[in-house]
Write a protein that holds these residues in place. Structure first.
Motif, PDB file in Angstrom:
ATOM      1  N   GLU A   3       0.832  -1.197   0.000  1.00 21.84           N
ATOM      2  CA  GLU A   3       0.000   0.000   0.000  1.00 21.84           C
ATOM      3  C   GLU A   3       0.871   1.254   0.000  1.00 21.84           C
ATOM      4  N   GLY A   4       0.233   2.384  -0.282  1.00 22.00           N
ATOM      5  CA  GLY A   4       0.937   3.659  -0.384  1.00 22.00           C
ATOM      6  C   GLY A   4       1.715   4.037   0.861  1.00 22.00           C
ATOM      7  N   HIS A   5       1.101   3.876   2.023  1.00 18.11           N
ATOM      8  CA  HIS A   5       1.796   4.257   3.255  1.00 18.11           C
ATOM      9  C   HIS A   5       2.973   3.325   3.538  1.00 18.11           C
ATOM     10  N   GLU A   6       2.904   2.098   3.079  1.00 17.29           N
ATOM     11  CA  GLU A   6       4.023   1.172   3.256  1.00 17.29           C
ATOM     12  C   GLU A   6       5.198   1.564   2.378  1.00 17.29           C
ATOM     13  N   ILE A   7       4.907   2.044   1.177  1.00 22.97           N
ATOM     14  CA  ILE A   7       5.958   2.502   0.269  1.00 22.97           C
ATOM     15  C   ILE A   7       6.662   3.712   0.865  1.00 22.97           C
ATOM     16  N   VAL A   8       5.883   4.651   1.395  1.00 18.28           N
ATOM     17  CA  VAL A   8       6.466   5.832   2.034  1.00 18.28           C
ATOM     18  C   VAL A   8       7.354   5.404   3.214  1.00 18.28           C
ATOM     19  N   GLY A   9       6.870   4.491   4.023  1.00 15.08           N
ATOM     20  CA  GLY A   9       7.647   4.002   5.151  1.00 15.08           C
ATOM     21  C   GLY A   9       8.922   3.310   4.720  1.00 15.08           C
ATOM     22  N   PHE A  10       8.856   2.528   3.656  1.00 12.86           N
ATOM     23  CA  PHE A  10      10.027   1.837   3.142  1.00 12.86           C
ATOM     24  C   PHE A  10      11.077   2.829   2.664  1.00 12.86           C
ATOM     25  N   VAL A  11      10.643   3.819   1.876  1.00 14.34           N
ATOM     26  CA  VAL A  11      11.570   4.827   1.343  1.00 14.34           C
ATOM     27  C   VAL A  11      12.170   5.662   2.477  1.00 14.34           C
ATOM     28  N   ALA A  12      11.332   6.077   3.430  1.00 16.47           N
ATOM     29  CA  ALA A  12      11.817   6.872   4.561  1.00 16.47           C
ATOM     30  C   ALA A  12      12.806   6.070   5.396  1.00 16.47           C
ATOM     31  N   GLY A  13      12.500   4.823   5.645  1.00 15.21           N
ATOM     32  CA  GLY A  13      13.410   3.970   6.404  1.00 15.21           C
ATOM     33  C   GLY A  13      14.748   3.793   5.703  1.00 15.21           C
ATOM     34  N   PHE A  14      14.704   3.577   4.406  1.00 20.91           N
ATOM     35  CA  PHE A  14      15.927   3.436   3.622  1.00 20.91           C
ATOM     36  C   PHE A  14      16.766   4.700   3.711  1.00 20.91           C
ATOM     37  N   GLY A  15      16.123   5.847   3.522  1.00 21.41           N
ATOM     38  CA  GLY A  15      16.841   7.130   3.525  1.00 21.41           C
ATOM     39  C   GLY A  15      17.495   7.435   4.857  1.00 21.41           C
ATOM     40  N   MET A  30      16.626   2.264  20.780  1.00 22.59           N
ATOM     41  CA  MET A  30      15.274   2.462  21.311  1.00 22.59           C
ATOM     42  C   MET A  30      14.224   2.271  20.209  1.00 22.59           C
ATOM     43  N   TRP A  31      14.544   2.690  18.977  1.00 22.25           N
ATOM     44  CA  TRP A  31      13.620   2.474  17.854  1.00 22.25           C
ATOM     45  C   TRP A  31      13.445   0.984  17.579  1.00 22.25           C
ATOM     46  N   VAL A  32      14.523   0.225  17.710  1.00 17.07           N
ATOM     47  CA  VAL A  32      14.422  -1.231  17.534  1.00 17.07           C
ATOM     48  C   VAL A  32      13.442  -1.794  18.569  1.00 17.07           C
ATOM     49  N   PRO A  37       9.685  -3.767   9.600  1.00 17.40           N
ATOM     50  CA  PRO A  37      10.478  -2.744   8.910  1.00 17.40           C
ATOM     51  C   PRO A  37      11.174  -1.780   9.881  1.00 17.40           C
ATOM     52  N   VAL A  38      10.487  -1.363  10.927  1.00 21.53           N
ATOM     53  CA  VAL A  38      11.095  -0.468  11.915  1.00 21.53           C
ATOM     54  C   VAL A  38      12.273  -1.171  12.580  1.00 21.53           C
ATOM     55  N   VAL A  39      12.108  -2.417  12.927  1.00 26.03           N
ATOM     56  CA  VAL A  39      13.177  -3.180  13.577  1.00 26.03           C
ATOM     57  C   VAL A  39      14.365  -3.334  12.634  1.00 26.03           C
ATOM     58  N   VAL A  40      14.129  -3.797  11.422  1.00 23.17           N
ATOM     59  CA  VAL A  40      15.224  -4.097  10.488  1.00 23.17           C
ATOM     60  C   VAL A  40      15.983  -2.837  10.096  1.00 23.17           C
ATOM     61  N   TRP A  41      15.273  -1.787   9.688  1.00 23.64           N
ATOM     62  CA  TRP A  41      15.959  -0.554   9.273  1.00 23.64           C
ATOM     63  C   TRP A  41      16.803   0.007  10.410  1.00 23.64           C
ATOM     64  N   ASN A  42      16.294  -0.045  11.615  1.00 22.25           N
ATOM     65  CA  ASN A  42      17.038   0.539  12.726  1.00 22.25           C
ATOM     66  C   ASN A  42      18.192  -0.333  13.193  1.00 22.25           C
ATOM     67  N   ILE A  43      18.097  -1.637  13.047  1.00 22.78           N
ATOM     68  CA  ILE A  43      19.254  -2.487  13.340  1.00 22.78           C
ATOM     69  C   ILE A  43      20.388  -2.158  12.366  1.00 22.78           C
ATOM     70  N   ILE A  44      20.054  -2.010  11.103  1.00 23.54           N
ATOM     71  CA  ILE A  44      21.062  -1.640  10.103  1.00 23.54           C
ATOM     72  C   ILE A  44      21.667  -0.282  10.454  1.00 23.54           C
ATOM     73  N   ALA A  45      20.823   0.677  10.838  1.00 23.72           N
ATOM     74  CA  ALA A  45      21.304   2.019  11.191  1.00 23.72           C
ATOM     75  C   ALA A  45      22.205   1.980  12.420  1.00 23.72           C
ATOM     76  N   VAL A  46      21.866   1.152  13.405  1.00 27.48           N
ATOM     77  CA  VAL A  46      22.712   1.013  14.596  1.00 27.48           C
ATOM     78  C   VAL A  46      24.098   0.524  14.174  1.00 27.48           C
ATOM     79  N   VAL A  47      24.137  -0.462  13.324  1.00 28.70           N
ATOM     80  CA  VAL A  47      25.420  -1.013  12.868  1.00 28.70           C
ATOM     81  C   VAL A  47      26.233   0.065  12.158  1.00 28.70           C
ATOM     82  N   ILE A  48      25.606   0.807  11.251  1.00 29.67           N
ATOM     83  CA  ILE A  48      26.314   1.856  10.511  1.00 29.67           C
ATOM     84  C   ILE A  48      26.858   2.913  11.473  1.00 29.67           C
ATOM     85  N   ASN A  49      26.033   3.369  12.414  1.00 29.98           N
ATOM     86  CA  ASN A  49      26.475   4.417  13.324  1.00 29.98           C
ATOM     87  C   ASN A  49      27.582   3.953  14.260  1.00 29.98           C
TER      88      ASN A  49
END
Length: 89
Positions: A2-14, A49-51, A61-73
């Protein structure tokens, strides 16, 4: 999807990969000069905390994107101290 899922996916990626260009630049020039690890450390800490929040609301999606972000940071922080240590020798 759905549209809101696409927005969430793109925002999470960014937001997840926003620090990646800085990490790659530091690795390329093999120097942490000019980088302050505090922001990366703070961001990584709050992304943990986001995880947890993603687990609470059962949002993979919130869990996965933020785990990746934790690793990068935290890689940013590690790379900073690695190159700072090498620079002193």
């Amino acid at each position: 999807m759905e549209g809101h899922e696409i927005v969430g996916f793109v925002a999470g990626f960014g937001t997840t990969f926003a620090a990646a260009p800085d990490l790659l630049a530091i690795l390329k020039r093999r120097s942490s000069q000019g980088m302050n690890p505090t922001m990366a450390g703070i961001m990584g800490s709050f992304q943990i905390m986001w995880v947890y929040y993603g687990i609470l609301i059962d949002s993979m999606p919130v869990v996965v994107w933020n785990i990746i972000a934790v690793v990068i940071n935290f890689l940013m922080v590690g790379v900073f101290f690695y190159f700072a240590r090498i620079g002193k020798n």
